[in-house]
Design an enzyme around this catalytic site. Structure first.
Site, PDB file in Angstrom:
ATOM      1  CB  CYS A  92       7.401   4.050   9.782  1.00 16.42           C
ATOM      2  SG  CYS A  92       5.628   4.094   9.398  1.00 16.42           S
TER       3      CYS A  92
ATOM      4  CD  GLU B 218       6.875  12.245  -0.162  1.00 18.81           C
ATOM      5  OE1 GLU B 218       7.783  11.680   0.468  1.00 18.81           O
ATOM      6  OE2 GLU B 218       7.072  13.241  -0.883  1.00 18.81           O
TER       7      GLU B 218
ATOM      8  CD  GLU C 226       6.094  -0.014   4.727  1.00 21.09           C
ATOM      9  OE1 GLU C 226       5.730   1.027   4.110  1.00 21.09           O
ATOM     10  OE2 GLU C 226       7.138  -0.052   5.403  1.00 21.09           O
TER      11      GLU C 226
ATOM     12  CB  CYS D 260       4.092   0.523   8.455  1.00 22.32           C
ATOM     13  SG  CYS D 260       3.707   1.787   7.219  1.00 22.32           S
TER      14      CYS D 260
ATOM     15  CB  CYS E 124       3.828   4.139   4.836  1.00 25.81           C
ATOM     16  SG  CYS E 124       4.441   5.319   6.038  1.00 25.81           S
TER      17      CYS E 124
ATOM     18  CG  ASN F 256       6.521   6.359  -0.789  1.00 32.11           C
ATOM     19  OD1 ASN F 256       6.902   5.701  -1.751  1.00 32.11           O
ATOM     20  ND2 ASN F 256       7.161   7.448  -0.398  1.00 32.11           N
TER      21      ASN F 256
END
Length: 160
Positions: free
Chosen positions: A112, A63, A74, A115, A72, A61
């Site tokens: 999430c 940010e 994934e 994803c 993310c 990930n």
């Protein structure tokens, strides 16, 4: 008419219960997690995926202070893979996440919603399921055989 939704999954108490390639994916995702850029949440996520040519790709990930500009693990991994290996199928995705300073109380974190939707797009594109594994830092692992187990009412191009 009411219907029951059944979610198929397997649970492993410990990584040692996995086969060799799954153990390698766990270790690769765990290593990728350590390189995540998450200065705001301190929630690090690593991802490893297995392609049908045997190659393992990893990501994490990323940010950004301008939320929600980050990405993310994934999706970062899948998108990079699709850009660089557009004809290869994704067979397995392994995700491991948790706080930077994890405790023994860590739990397996599934992908999430965004994803899950992205994984669904690639299952449709490649016309085959992608096994999804998500693990805790302490080694508990869940496995699903398709994103449909995590996203039973998915949206795809057939609705357009």
């Amino acid at each position: 008419m009411q219907q029951e939704i059944k979610i198929g999954y397997e649970f492993f108490q410990n990584v040692d219960e996995l086969n060799d390639i799954e153990k390698k994916l766990f270790e690769t995702a765990k290593s990728a997690r350590e390189k995540a850029y998450a200065p705001y949440s301190n929630f690090l996520v690593g991802c490893a995926l297995l392609l049908d040519n045997g190659e393992i790709i990893s990501g994490n990930n990323q940010e950004n202070a301008a939320f929600p500009s980050g990405l993310c693990a994934e999706r970062a991994t899948i998108f990079w893979t699709a850009a660089n290996f557009p004809k290869e199928k994704i067979l397995k995705i392994f995700v491991i996440g948790g706080l930077k300073d994890f405790t023994e109380k860590s739990t397996a974190i599934p992908p999430c919603g965004a994803c899950r939707q992205s994984i669904s797009e690639y299952e449709v594109k490649q016309r085959s399921d992608i096994e999804i594994y998500f693990a805790s830092m302490s080694g508990e692992v869940y496995k699903t055989h398709s994103v449909r187990d995590l996203l039973p009412f998915s949206f795809d191009a057939s609705y357009l």
